[in-house]
Scaffold this active site. Structure first.
Site, PDB file in Angstrom:
ATOM      1  N   PRO A  92      -2.039  65.003  90.590  1.00  0.00           N
ATOM      2  CA  PRO A  92      -1.164  65.287  89.813  1.00  0.00           C
ATOM      3  C   PRO A  92       0.174  65.792  90.847  1.00  0.00           C
ATOM      4  CG  PRO A  92      -3.023  66.236  88.986  1.00  0.00           C
ATOM      5  CD  PRO A  92      -3.297  65.569  90.458  1.00  0.00           C
TER       6      PRO A  92
ATOM      7  N   ASP B 259      -3.656  75.080  92.802  1.00  0.00           N
ATOM      8  CA  ASP B 259      -3.747  75.158  94.258  1.00  0.00           C
ATOM      9  C   ASP B 259      -3.980  76.753  94.471  1.00  0.00           C
ATOM     10  OD1 ASP B 259      -2.619  74.708  97.145  1.00  0.00           O
ATOM     11  OD2 ASP B 259      -1.578  76.517  96.569  1.00  0.00           O
TER      12      ASP B 259
ATOM     13  N   TYR C  86      -6.092  83.943  99.818  1.00  0.00           N
ATOM     14  CA  TYR C  86      -5.478  84.742  98.610  1.00  0.00           C
ATOM     15  C   TYR C  86      -6.557  85.417  97.995  1.00  0.00           C
ATOM     16  CZ  TYR C  86      -2.120  80.604  98.803  1.00  0.00           C
ATOM     17  OH  TYR C  86      -0.943  79.881  98.865  1.00  0.00           O
TER      18      TYR C  86
ATOM     19  N   LYS D 289      -7.248  75.995 100.701  1.00  0.00           N
ATOM     20  CA  LYS D 289      -7.019  76.118 102.152  1.00  0.00           C
ATOM     21  C   LYS D 289      -7.902  76.700 103.120  1.00  0.00           C
ATOM     22  CE  LYS D 289      -2.141  76.372 100.571  1.00  0.00           C
ATOM     23  NZ  LYS D 289      -2.866  76.723  99.232  1.00  0.00           N
TER      24      LYS D 289
ATOM     25  N   HIS E 294      -4.527  75.890 106.557  1.00  0.00           N
ATOM     26  CA  HIS E 294      -3.431  76.694 105.826  1.00  0.00           C
ATOM     27  C   HIS E 294      -2.339  77.190 106.936  1.00  0.00           C
ATOM     28  CE1 HIS E 294      -2.814  80.109 102.824  1.00  0.00           C
ATOM     29  NE2 HIS E 294      -1.669  79.750 103.241  1.00  0.00           N
TER      30      HIS E 294
END
Length: 291
Positions: free
Chosen positions: A12, A42, A47, A72, A105
């Protein structure tokens, strides 16, 4: 709207990001995003919300095949064996056996051999079918060139800071030369609101505002449409349901060539995020927990 990556995998074009989304808010945000139509999520090991992303996908009730998952690996897990293990950590937290798109990353410029080792591990994961596509993030042309020289698989994606105030035309040009998709993080320039000149915002820019008024859309929707029409992927983020829904409502209008050029012309050349060359293990080390 889907984009075909350079290895034939379809992805997408518009995704949902969770950078800086607290773990306690992540699952509900991801479920909301999937409910209103996003199919690309994502995230990243650094994170610290991969587990909650997986929970949100499960809670959505969608089949795994309907959701494109991108994450990542962080620099602390670079090196060949380290990166192979980092995949297992991410996959375990996400609750999946296969990750659709796995990126490095950052380039670790002060220990580039570890970057190469990590990317070589991504190539192995790709060959083994554990990931469907591999790529990089925050790679400037010189580092991308060096990676291409030392590895075999051309990255499918390079995720970099791109918004109307920082378009990185040289990075985009080099990506395109190699068939690498440019994917925009902070696609609406939100980073400029909390890092840099807060007196100037893409959301209140008069050029973008006038275009938005002409189309009966918001500045945010105009900026996302700008990315899509110029062939980029974009991953906006929000925890507010109304904004999550608005950000995916960008497929019922089209910007003119003059409008696209006007937005291109807002580029200041000023980066909002850290210079990729400044990201070192000494300054940015972070232990990534086990699954």
């Amino acid at each position: 709207m889907n984009i075909t990556l350079n290895n034939g995998v379809e992805m997408p074009a518009l995704g949902f990001g969770v950078f800086q989304t607290p773990p306690e808010a992540t699952a509900s945000s991801v479920t909301e995003a999937l409910t209103v139509g996003y199919r690309l999520i994502d995230t990243a090991a650094s994170y610290l919300n991969e587990r909650e992303v997986g929970d949100g996908i499960t809670q959505s009730g969608l089949d795994r095949s309907e959701v494109f998952i991108e994450t990542k690996l962080w620099i602390s897990d670079y090196g060949y064996e380290e990166a192979l293990h980092a995949f297992e950590k991410s996959a375990g937290k996400l609750g999946v056996e296969q990750i659709d798109l796995l990126l490095l990353h950052q380039p670790l410029t002060t220990a580039f051999e570890r970057t190469v080792g990590a990317y070589t591990a991504l190539e192995k994961l790709l060959a083994d079918g554990k990931v469907r596509a591999i790529g990089v993030s925050n790679f400037m042309p010189e580092m991308l060139s060096e990676l291409l020289r030392q590895t075999s698989v051309v990255p499918a994606v390079n995720q970099v800071e791109v918004h109307p105030y920082f378009t990185q035309p040289e990075v985009q040009r080099v990506n395109a030369e190699h068939g690498i998709l440019t994917q925009a993080w902070s696609p609406m320039g939100g980073i400029t609101s909390y890092r840099g000149d807060s007196s100037r915002s893409t959301f209140t820019d008069p050029v973008i505002g006038a275009i938005a008024t002409a189309h009966g859309k918001s500045p945010a929707q105009v900026m996302l449409r700008w990315h899509l029409q110029e062939g980029r992927s974009a991953i906006p983020k929000s925890v507010k349901p109304e904004r999550i829904a608005a950000n995916v409502d960008v497929f019922d209008f089209e910007l003119t060539g003059d409008e696209l050029a006007a937005i291109d012309g807002l580029d200041t050349g000023v980066r909002g995020g850290p210079d990729p060359a400044s990201v070192t293990l000494d300054g940015f080390h972070r232990d990534i927990p086990e699954a």
